[in-house]
Enzyme design. Structure first.
Site, PDB file in Angstrom:
ATOM      1  N   LEU A  83       9.404   3.766  34.365  1.00  0.00           N
ATOM      2  CA  LEU A  83       9.170   5.184  34.084  1.00  0.00           C
ATOM      3  C   LEU A  83       8.752   5.959  35.334  1.00  0.00           C
ATOM      4  O   LEU A  83       7.993   5.471  36.165  1.00  0.00           O
ATOM      5  CB  LEU A  83       8.097   5.315  33.001  1.00  0.00           C
ATOM      6  CG  LEU A  83       8.408   4.566  31.704  1.00  0.00           C
ATOM      7  CD1 LEU A  83       7.262   4.721  30.710  1.00  0.00           C
ATOM      8  CD2 LEU A  83       9.714   5.042  31.073  1.00  0.00           C
ATOM      9  N   HIS A  98      10.445  10.862  33.075  1.00  0.00           N
ATOM     10  CA  HIS A  98      10.120  10.332  31.741  1.00  0.00           C
ATOM     11  C   HIS A  98       8.810  10.931  31.216  1.00  0.00           C
ATOM     12  O   HIS A  98       8.656  11.183  30.027  1.00  0.00           O
ATOM     13  CB  HIS A  98       9.961   8.807  31.791  1.00  0.00           C
ATOM     14  CG  HIS A  98      11.210   8.057  32.136  1.00  0.00           C
ATOM     15  ND1 HIS A  98      11.388   7.400  33.326  1.00  0.00           N
ATOM     16  CD2 HIS A  98      12.360   7.876  31.436  1.00  0.00           C
ATOM     17  CE1 HIS A  98      12.559   6.829  33.346  1.00  0.00           C
ATOM     18  NE2 HIS A  98      13.192   7.101  32.219  1.00  0.00           N
ATOM     19  N   GLU A 117      18.073  16.342  30.554  1.00  0.00           N
ATOM     20  CA  GLU A 117      19.343  16.984  30.950  1.00  0.00           C
ATOM     21  C   GLU A 117      19.959  16.293  32.157  1.00  0.00           C
ATOM     22  O   GLU A 117      21.119  16.506  32.469  1.00  0.00           O
ATOM     23  CB  GLU A 117      19.099  18.462  31.261  1.00  0.00           C
ATOM     24  CG  GLU A 117      18.841  19.278  30.022  1.00  0.00           C
ATOM     25  CD  GLU A 117      18.727  20.760  30.300  1.00  0.00           C
ATOM     26  OE1 GLU A 117      18.568  21.160  31.473  1.00  0.00           O
ATOM     27  OE2 GLU A 117      18.772  21.526  29.318  1.00  0.00           O
ATOM     28  N   ASP A 170      20.903  13.312  32.360  1.00  0.00           N
ATOM     29  CA  ASP A 170      22.056  12.597  31.801  1.00  0.00           C
ATOM     30  C   ASP A 170      22.713  13.532  30.785  1.00  0.00           C
ATOM     31  O   ASP A 170      22.601  13.341  29.568  1.00  0.00           O
ATOM     32  CB  ASP A 170      21.591  11.293  31.152  1.00  0.00           C
ATOM     33  CG  ASP A 170      20.973  10.363  32.177  1.00  0.00           C
ATOM     34  OD1 ASP A 170      21.702   9.835  33.016  1.00  0.00           O
ATOM     35  OD2 ASP A 170      19.737  10.200  32.152  1.00  0.00           O
TER      36      ASP A 170
HETATM   37  O1  PAF Z   1      18.880   7.252  29.287  1.00  0.00           O
HETATM   38  C1  PAF Z   1      18.489   6.086  29.056  1.00  0.00           C
HETATM   39  O2  PAF Z   1      17.474   5.625  29.588  1.00  0.00           O
HETATM   40  C2  PAF Z   1      19.286   5.207  28.100  1.00  0.00           C
HETATM   41  O3  PAF Z   1      20.653   5.465  28.205  1.00  0.00           O
HETATM   42  C3  PAF Z   1      18.819   5.300  26.640  1.00  0.00           C
HETATM   43  C4  PAF Z   1      19.013   6.692  26.074  1.00  0.00           C
HETATM   44  C5  PAF Z   1      17.341   4.916  26.543  1.00  0.00           C
HETATM   45  C6  PAF Z   1      19.621   4.334  25.755  1.00  0.00           C
HETATM   46  O4  PAF Z   1      19.475   3.019  26.184  1.00  0.00           O
END
Ligand code: PAF
Length: 281
Positions: free
Chosen positions: A37, A41, A152, A154
């Protein structure tokens, strides 16, 4: 020191903890992660805390979204450090299942989302969104949260899981959270840890190129010409470009006319590290 969040690894323990949150009248927000993290996050967890009385963070490095040649084995894992960070933002529960809890022997289901998953990442990582949709579908049904936070950063993933939740009536509101960047513009990512000192200096070129392309489009340059220039700018610093694209900001379909809302998206390799980024125009 803040109290560490409770950690559960079994679906039944997750469900009983969430039932307890519901019994006290709380809304529940889920932050799905693969751990390692960073501040990005934490922004997801903080937004979750604003929206819901109880926050659950899942930590699971999902094998189903990695192809055999990808970085599943070397993907950073740091559970203890992660728990300390989550304690600081007041997360209530961490769900950290094993691979066999998530995919028991005989598991044979895969969720396929069309629409926003077409093209872009899928052209280069065809296995990816099937793996993401399957695990996110499972996380949503295991935890049954009111909200789920997605960055955002991803952007295509955000659109795919939004579609998934709507299409399967999963009842989870997918909440987008803006990308957090380093001072030089590099989007935070767990994979930035792979970059050496020289690569780290070069990496912000992706954001710089996208920013310039957005300015050019706003000034009247045709989107394809602007993204071609951006691609050249990124390649000129030695990165191998997978794509730089201008897409419809909501559907991610190729652009049809100049009035559509535009999102610029890019993916490029810096040595062995694949970086992605995107910005609105
Ligand atoms: O973005 C991520 O960390 C992963 O693709 C997720 C959404 C936790 C799914 O494994």
């Amino acid at each position: 020191m803040a109290t560490l969040p409770k950690v559960v690894g079994r679906v039944r323990d997750l469900r009983s903890a969430v039932a307890g949150f519901r019994a006290e009248g709380s809304k529940v927000a889920l932050v799905p992660t693969m751990g390692a993290l960073h501040v990005g996050h934490m922004a997801l967890a903080e937004r979750a805390r604003e929206l819901a009385g109880r926050t659950v963070v899942s930590i699971f490095v999902n094998p189903a979204q990695f192809a055999p040649h990808e970085d599943f084995d070397k993907y950073p894992r740091a559970l203890e450090a992660d728990l300390n960070k989550l304690a600081e933002v007041g997360v209530d529960l961490v769900y950290a299942p094993t691979a066999t809890e998530m995919y028991p022997a005989g598991f044979a289901t895969r969720i396929t989302v069309g629409g926003p998953s077409e093209g872009l990442e899928t052209d280069f990582r065809p296995h990816f969104f099937g793996g993401v949709a399957t695990v996110v579908g499972k996380l949503f049904t295991q935890c049954a949260p009111d909200y789920a936070m997605f960055g955002e950063k991803d952007y295509q993933q955000l659109k795919v899981v939004t579609r998934l939740s709507k299409d399967l009536d999963l009842g989870v509101e997918v909440v987008p959270v803006p990308t957090i960047r380093e001072e030089d513009g590099l989007a935070l990512s767990s994979r930035n840890a792979y970059l050496d000192e020289e690569q780290r200096k070069v990496a912000p070129v992706i954001y710089a190129a996208l920013t310039r392309a957005a300015e050019q489009i706003r000034a009247g340059t045709e989107p394809q010409a602007a993204v071609d220039t951006a691609s050249g700018m990124i390649s000129a610093l030695g990165l191998k470009v997978d794509y730089v694209a201008a897409r419809h900001a909501e559907t991610l379909a190729p652009l049809k006319d100049a009035k559509e809302p535009i999102r610029l998206l890019a993916a490029a390799w810096l040595g062995q590290t694949r970086l992605i980024d995107n910005i609105p125009v």
